[in-house]
Design a protein around this motif. Structure first.
Motif, mmCIF file in Angstrom:
data_model
loop_
_atom_site.group_PDB
_atom_site.id
_atom_site.type_symbol
_atom_site.label_atom_id
_atom_site.label_comp_id
_atom_site.label_asym_id
_atom_site.label_seq_id
_atom_site.Cartn_x
_atom_site.Cartn_y
_atom_site.Cartn_z
ATOM 1 N N PRO A 120 0.802 -1.221 0.000
ATOM 2 C CA PRO A 120 0.000 0.000 0.000
ATOM 3 C C PRO A 120 0.837 1.275 0.000
ATOM 4 O O PRO A 120 0.345 2.335 -0.379
ATOM 5 N N GLN A 123 2.987 3.919 -4.207
ATOM 6 C CA GLN A 123 1.969 4.689 -4.924
ATOM 7 C C GLN A 123 2.153 4.546 -6.435
ATOM 8 O O GLN A 123 3.285 4.585 -6.930
ATOM 9 N N GLY A 158 -8.868 7.538 -3.985
ATOM 10 C CA GLY A 158 -8.904 6.654 -2.817
ATOM 11 C C GLY A 158 -9.736 5.403 -3.068
ATOM 12 O O GLY A 158 -9.347 4.294 -2.667
ATOM 13 N N ARG A 161 -7.722 3.005 -5.214
ATOM 14 C CA ARG A 161 -6.664 2.318 -4.455
ATOM 15 C C ARG A 161 -7.251 1.231 -3.565
ATOM 16 O O ARG A 161 -6.667 0.136 -3.436
ATOM 17 N N TRP A 171 -4.560 -1.078 3.691
ATOM 18 C CA TRP A 171 -4.638 -0.056 2.640
ATOM 19 C C TRP A 171 -5.387 1.196 3.099
ATOM 20 O O TRP A 171 -5.239 2.258 2.509
ATOM 21 N N THR A 175 -4.010 5.037 2.231
ATOM 22 C CA THR A 175 -4.915 5.671 1.271
ATOM 23 C C THR A 175 -5.602 6.895 1.889
ATOM 24 O O THR A 175 -5.759 7.931 1.233
ATOM 25 N N ASP A 178 -3.163 9.768 1.843
ATOM 26 C CA ASP A 178 -3.020 10.339 0.488
ATOM 27 C C ASP A 178 -4.242 11.182 0.110
ATOM 28 O O ASP A 178 -4.115 12.278 -0.451
#
Length: 412
Positions: A120, A123, A158, A161, A171, A175, A178
């Protein structure tokens, strides 16, 4: 066409218009700010785009048609947007195209790109362009839509992902970080752009108010100077002509008094015009008068036509033509100001090759010519006196159905 004819046409084309003022600077600061924003966006997009392209190429092993198509879908619109921002043309369509293309690429990412990466913290290359999509929305859309995109793109990333990671617990933390980071950064970008644009709009508005104030002051000063000049003219020239007419006791004295009166009327009618603009006795074709009247209607935004009747090859002396044009322009201005241009119609007709008549009609509420104040010279000086100065005629008929102004001239 002789040199004199060309010079005469050039002189007619240089007749000053009421709306020949400098325009186009009312959004000078706003345009400069947009140019600055697009330049900064081009620099940032080029830097992050190069980083994302390098990451995409290094991970392209073995070559995958789906990944290559995904790269083309993202990087080609990005390149178009960067070029458009650099040259300053077509920025909005280019930026809008990239924003939409990037959103489509994000939605297709779980389908096209297999979820082979199980780390995870690793990226994908498309993550580097999330805020570039927000910047593109800032260049292409309104503020409300910009905010929607600033929230939509990170949330879509998101979701992609989490789908790629199978919604596993490991994750969610990376996520979430981010997504929150890109939302905050995108909101800051849009807020700064909105603030800079508001400041630029305020500067443009202040400049516009200052120019309007200066123009009003200049107009008031010019009106006062004209009033003083008119008073001096009435006192000297017109009064002298009246005294001469009163004391005339012979045909020669009466002829001199008439000449003095005509000279006074000429100066009165052309007070606002310079000597160089008064025109000459060189013949002017009716077509040139029609052209000038049509140009006047166009510049004043009047929805009216100039109708031609009679002899098309009619000609009148230059001073007469200029007097008719200026008097008709005043009549048109009065129709637009007091009748809002309702039923405005202009007729130029020639009963013979050396006779001309111009009629300006409107369907306004009309007025009482006898009730006009003595200090209002729009009709007396600009129409009646101007036509009398060139031995022309002027007739004004006004009632509740509208106003008709008839300007005529024929040789003595």
């Amino acid at each position: 066409m002789t040199t004199d004819d060309r010079s005469l046409k050039e002189a007619w084309s240089s007749i000053p218009s009421q709306r020949e003022v400098g325009i186009g600077l009312e959004r000078f600061t706003g345009q400069r700010m947009e140019r600055i924003l697009s330049t900064v966006a081009a620099i940032g997009s080029a830097a992050l785009g190069a980083q994302a392209l390098l990451a995409a190429v290094t991970r392209l092993a073995p070559p995958d048609p789906g990944r290559i198509g995904m790269m083309a879908l993202v990087f080609l619109p990005l390149l178009w947007m960067i070029v458009a921002c650099v040259i300053g043309k077509g920025v909005k369509p280019a930026a809008g195209t990239f924003t939409v293309a990037y959103a489509i690429a994000l939605a297709l990412w779980p389908v096209v790109v297999e979820g082979g990466v199980r780390d995870p913290s690793n990226q994908p290359w498309i993550f580097f362009l999330v805020n570039i999509g927000v910047v593109a929305a800032m260049l292409a859309f309104t503020t409300r839509i910009q905010l929607i995109w600033a929230l939509t793109l990170p949330i879509l990333y998101g979701w992609v992902r989490l789908v790629q990671g199978g919604f596993e617990q490991s994750w969610w933390i990376s996520t979430g970080f981010d997504v929150s980071f890109t939302i905050i950064l995108g909101t800051v970008i849009i807020s700064l752009a909105w603030m800079f644009r508001q400041i630029a709009a305020g500067v443009d508005e202040a400049r516009s108010r200052a120019v309007e104030g200066y123009a009003s002051a200049a107009a008031a000063s010019a009106a006062e100077e004209e009033r003083v000049a008119m008073s001096a003219l009435m006192h000297d020239s017109v009064l002298a002509a009246l005294i001469a007419a009163e004391r005339a006791d012979s045909d020669r004295a009466r002829a001199l008094a008439v000449a003095m009166a005509r000279e006074a009327l000429t100066r009165l009618a052309n007070t606002e015009a310079s000597i160089a603009q008064e025109g000459s006795d060189a013949p002017v074709a009716r077509s040139q008068i029609v052209t000038e009247l049509r140009r006047t209607l166009s510049e004043q935004g009047a929805d009216a036509v100039v109708e031609e009747r009679g002899a098309a090859d009619a000609e009148v002396p230059g001073k007469v033509a200029r007097a008719i044009v200026l008097a008709a322009r005043q009549a048109i201005g009065n129709a637009l100001a007091h009748a809002d241009g309702h039923g405005l119609h202009v007729i130029v007709e020639s009963a013979a090759a050396d006779r001309l008549r111009v009629t300006v009609l409107d369907a306004g509420p009309g007025f009482d010519p006898d009730a006009i104040g003595e200090d209002r010279l729009g009709i007396r000086a600009s129409i009646v006196a101007r036509m009398a100065a060139v031995a022309g005629t002027s007739e004004i008929v006004s009632d509740a159905d509208g106003t008709t102004v008839v300007l005529g001239w024929e040789p003595s």
